[in-house]
Motif scaffolding. Structure first.
Motif, PDB file in Angstrom:
ATOM      1  N   ILE A  17       0.839  -1.204   0.000  1.00  0.00           N
ATOM      2  CA  ILE A  17       0.000   0.000   0.000  1.00  0.00           C
ATOM      3  C   ILE A  17       0.871   1.250   0.000  1.00  0.00           C
ATOM      4  N   THR A  18       1.893   1.283   0.856  1.00  0.00           N
ATOM      5  CA  THR A  18       2.748   2.473   0.907  1.00  0.00           C
ATOM      6  C   THR A  18       3.505   2.665  -0.401  1.00  0.00           C
ATOM      7  N   ILE A  19       3.941   1.582  -1.020  1.00  0.00           N
ATOM      8  CA  ILE A  19       4.605   1.682  -2.325  1.00  0.00           C
ATOM      9  C   ILE A  19       3.605   2.171  -3.378  1.00  0.00           C
ATOM     10  N   GLY A  20       2.372   1.675  -3.279  1.00  0.00           N
ATOM     11  CA  GLY A  20       1.325   2.139  -4.198  1.00  0.00           C
ATOM     12  C   GLY A  20       1.053   3.627  -4.054  1.00  0.00           C
ATOM     13  N   VAL A  21       1.043   4.110  -2.818  1.00  0.00           N
ATOM     14  CA  VAL A  21       0.834   5.553  -2.587  1.00  0.00           C
ATOM     15  C   VAL A  21       1.992   6.341  -3.184  1.00  0.00           C
ATOM     16  N   LEU A  22       3.229   5.875  -2.963  1.00  0.00           N
ATOM     17  CA  LEU A  22       4.386   6.543  -3.553  1.00  0.00           C
ATOM     18  C   LEU A  22       4.275   6.572  -5.078  1.00  0.00           C
ATOM     19  N   CYS A  23       3.928   5.438  -5.665  1.00  0.00           N
ATOM     20  CA  CYS A  23       3.776   5.373  -7.129  1.00  0.00           C
ATOM     21  C   CYS A  23       2.701   6.342  -7.618  1.00  0.00           C
ATOM     22  N   SER A  24       1.625   6.474  -6.853  1.00  0.00           N
ATOM     23  CA  SER A  24       0.563   7.419  -7.225  1.00  0.00           C
ATOM     24  C   SER A  24       1.088   8.844  -7.249  1.00  0.00           C
ATOM     25  N   PHE A  25       1.883   9.209  -6.255  1.00  0.00           N
ATOM     26  CA  PHE A  25       2.474  10.553  -6.233  1.00  0.00           C
ATOM     27  C   PHE A  25       3.399  10.756  -7.434  1.00  0.00           C
ATOM     28  N   VAL A  26       4.188   9.733  -7.765  1.00  0.00           N
ATOM     29  CA  VAL A  26       5.102   9.828  -8.904  1.00  0.00           C
ATOM     30  C   VAL A  26       4.316   9.945 -10.200  1.00  0.00           C
ATOM     31  N   ILE A  27       3.272   9.139 -10.352  1.00  0.00           N
ATOM     32  CA  ILE A  27       2.464   9.183 -11.577  1.00  0.00           C
ATOM     33  C   ILE A  27       1.769  10.536 -11.726  1.00  0.00           C
ATOM     34  N   LEU A  28       1.183  11.028 -10.624  1.00  0.00           N
ATOM     35  CA  LEU A  28       0.544  12.341 -10.679  1.00  0.00           C
ATOM     36  C   LEU A  28       1.562  13.437 -11.003  1.00  0.00           C
ATOM     37  N   GLY A  29       2.724  13.339 -10.398  1.00  0.00           N
ATOM     38  CA  GLY A  29       3.779  14.315 -10.676  1.00  0.00           C
ATOM     39  C   GLY A  29       4.233  14.259 -12.119  1.00  0.00           C
ATOM     40  N   THR A  30       4.385  13.044 -12.646  1.00  0.00           N
ATOM     41  CA  THR A  30       4.795  12.870 -14.043  1.00  0.00           C
ATOM     42  C   THR A  30       3.748  13.448 -14.980  1.00  0.00           C
ATOM     43  N   ALA A  31       2.484  13.192 -14.711  1.00  0.00           N
ATOM     44  CA  ALA A  31       1.401  13.719 -15.538  1.00  0.00           C
ATOM     45  C   ALA A  31       1.368  15.246 -15.503  1.00  0.00           C
ATOM     46  N   ALA A  32       1.701  15.798 -14.354  1.00  0.00           N
ATOM     47  CA  ALA A  32       1.652  17.256 -14.201  1.00  0.00           C
ATOM     48  C   ALA A  32       2.893  17.947 -14.747  1.00  0.00           C
ATOM     49  N   GLY A  33       4.044  17.261 -14.745  1.00  0.00           N
ATOM     50  CA  GLY A  33       5.252  17.985 -15.147  1.00  0.00           C
ATOM     51  C   GLY A  33       6.408  17.133 -15.593  1.00  0.00           C
ATOM     52  N   GLY A  34       6.137  15.975 -16.163  1.00  0.00           N
ATOM     53  CA  GLY A  34       7.219  15.140 -16.681  1.00  0.00           C
ATOM     54  C   GLY A  34       8.171  14.667 -15.603  1.00  0.00           C
ATOM     55  N   THR A  35       9.461  14.607 -15.971  1.00  0.00           N
ATOM     56  CA  THR A  35      10.473  14.103 -15.051  1.00  0.00           C
ATOM     57  C   THR A  35      10.590  14.968 -13.797  1.00  0.00           C
ATOM     58  N   SER A  36      10.572  16.259 -13.963  1.00  0.00           N
ATOM     59  CA  SER A  36      10.664  17.132 -12.788  1.00  0.00           C
ATOM     60  C   SER A  36       9.416  16.975 -11.916  1.00  0.00           C
ATOM     61  N   GLY A  37       8.271  16.712 -12.528  1.00  0.00           N
ATOM     62  CA  GLY A  37       7.043  16.461 -11.771  1.00  0.00           C
ATOM     63  C   GLY A  37       7.132  15.169 -10.980  1.00  0.00           C
ATOM     64  N   ALA A  38       7.759  14.148 -11.568  1.00  0.00           N
ATOM     65  CA  ALA A  38       7.941  12.874 -10.865  1.00  0.00           C
ATOM     66  C   ALA A  38       8.824  13.079  -9.633  1.00  0.00           C
ATOM     67  N   LEU A  39       9.868  13.865  -9.790  1.00  0.00           N
ATOM     68  CA  LEU A  39      10.724  14.166  -8.640  1.00  0.00           C
ATOM     69  C   LEU A  39       9.969  14.960  -7.584  1.00  0.00           C
ATOM     70  N   LEU A  40       9.159  15.900  -8.039  1.00  0.00           N
ATOM     71  CA  LEU A  40       8.355  16.684  -7.105  1.00  0.00           C
ATOM     72  C   LEU A  40       7.355  15.783  -6.378  1.00  0.00           C
ATOM     73  N   GLY A  41       6.716  14.860  -7.105  1.00  0.00           N
ATOM     74  CA  GLY A  41       5.778  13.914  -6.496  1.00  0.00           C
ATOM     75  C   GLY A  41       6.450  13.067  -5.434  1.00  0.00           C
ATOM     76  N   THR A  42       7.661  12.594  -5.726  1.00  0.00           N
ATOM     77  CA  THR A  42       8.432  11.812  -4.761  1.00  0.00           C
ATOM     78  C   THR A  42       8.760  12.647  -3.530  1.00  0.00           C
ATOM     79  N   PHE A  43       9.186  13.881  -3.777  1.00  0.00           N
ATOM     80  CA  PHE A  43       9.535  14.784  -2.689  1.00  0.00           C
ATOM     81  C   PHE A  43       8.318  15.068  -1.804  1.00  0.00           C
ATOM     82  N   VAL A  44       7.169  15.317  -2.414  1.00  0.00           N
ATOM     83  CA  VAL A  44       5.934  15.580  -1.653  1.00  0.00           C
ATOM     84  C   VAL A  44       5.567  14.364  -0.802  1.00  0.00           C
ATOM     85  N   TYR A  45       5.665  13.167  -1.388  1.00  0.00           N
ATOM     86  CA  TYR A  45       5.396  11.933  -0.631  1.00  0.00           C
ATOM     87  C   TYR A  45       6.309  11.839   0.587  1.00  0.00           C
ATOM     88  N   LEU A  46       7.605  12.051   0.374  1.00  0.00           N
ATOM     89  CA  LEU A  46       8.567  11.935   1.475  1.00  0.00           C
ATOM     90  C   LEU A  46       8.293  12.962   2.570  1.00  0.00           C
TER      91      LEU A  46
END
Length: 163
Positions: A17-46
Motif C-alpha cells: 500500500i505504501t509503495i502504491g501511494v508513492l507510485c501514485s504521487f510519482v504518476i501524478l507528478g509525471t502527468a503534471a510535469g514530466g520528469t521534474s514532476g515525478a521528482l516533485l511527487g516523490t519529494f511531496v510523498y517523502l
C-alpha cells in the motif's frame, strides 16, 4: 553495553500500500510535469510521510530511543503516551499504511503494550510487566512476543516458589 532487542515485523500488504501511494504521487507528478514532476511527487510523498510519522508516532519513537539507551524508566511514560494516542485515534493505527505510511505488521497499540511489558520487566516490576503482556494477549491473542513473555514470567515464578 548490550543492545536492546528491537523487533520490526513487516506486513507485505502494508508495504504494498505504501509503495502504491508513492507510485501514485510519482504518476501524478509525471502527468503534471514530466520528469521534474515525478521528482516533485516523490519529494511531496517523502515530506508528507515524515510529517505524519513525526506527529503521530513522536512518543513511540522517543520511547524506542530510550530503550536503545537502556533508559527504561524514561521509556515507560513515552510508551504510555503513545498507547493513549493510538487508543484515542484508532483509525490512525488501523489505516497506518495510509495515515503514517507505515509497513509495520503490528499496530502501534500492540507494539506499545508489548513494549510496556518489556520495559516494566527491565525495571524489575514483574506485576506490571505481566499486566501489559496479558492485556496484549487479550486484545491480540496471536502475539508471539507476549505469549513467550508470559511463559517466561510463569517459569520464573515457578522457579522462585520451588526454591
Amino acid at each position: 553495553m548490550p543492545k536492546t532487542p528491537i523487533i520490526r515485523p513487516i506486513s507485505w500488504l502494508n508495504a504494498s500500500i505504501t509503495i502504491g501511494v508513492l507510485c501514485s504521487f510519482v504518476i501524478l507528478g509525471t502527468a503534471a510535469g514530466g520528469t521534474s514532476g515525478a521528482l516533485l511527487g516523490t519529494f511531496v510523498y517523502l515530506i508528507l510521510a515524515q510529517i505524519s510519522r513525526r506527529l503521530s508516532t513522536k512518543h513511540h519513537r522517543r520511547a524506542i530511543r530510550y530503550c536503545k539507551r537502556q533508559e527504561f524508566e524514561k521509556a515507560i511514560p513515552e510508551f504510555e503516551n503513545s498507547l493513549q494516542f493510538f487508543t484515542d485515534h484508532q483509525w490512525v493505527d488501523r489505516y497506518r499504511a495510509l495515515t503514517i505510511f507505515s509497513a509495520a505488521e503490528m499496530s502501534y497499540r500492540e507494539m506499545g503494550l508489548v513494549s510496556l511489558g518489556f520495559c516494566y520487566a527491565q525495571v524489575g516490576d514483574g506485576e506490571s510487566s505481566r499486566r501489559f503482556y496479558e492485556q496484549c494477549l487479550r486484545e491480540y491473542p496471536e502475539n508471539g512476543i507476549a505469549m513467550s513473555a508470559v511463559r517466561l514470567l510463569d517459569a520464573g515464578s515457578a522457579d522462585r516458589s520451588s526454591a
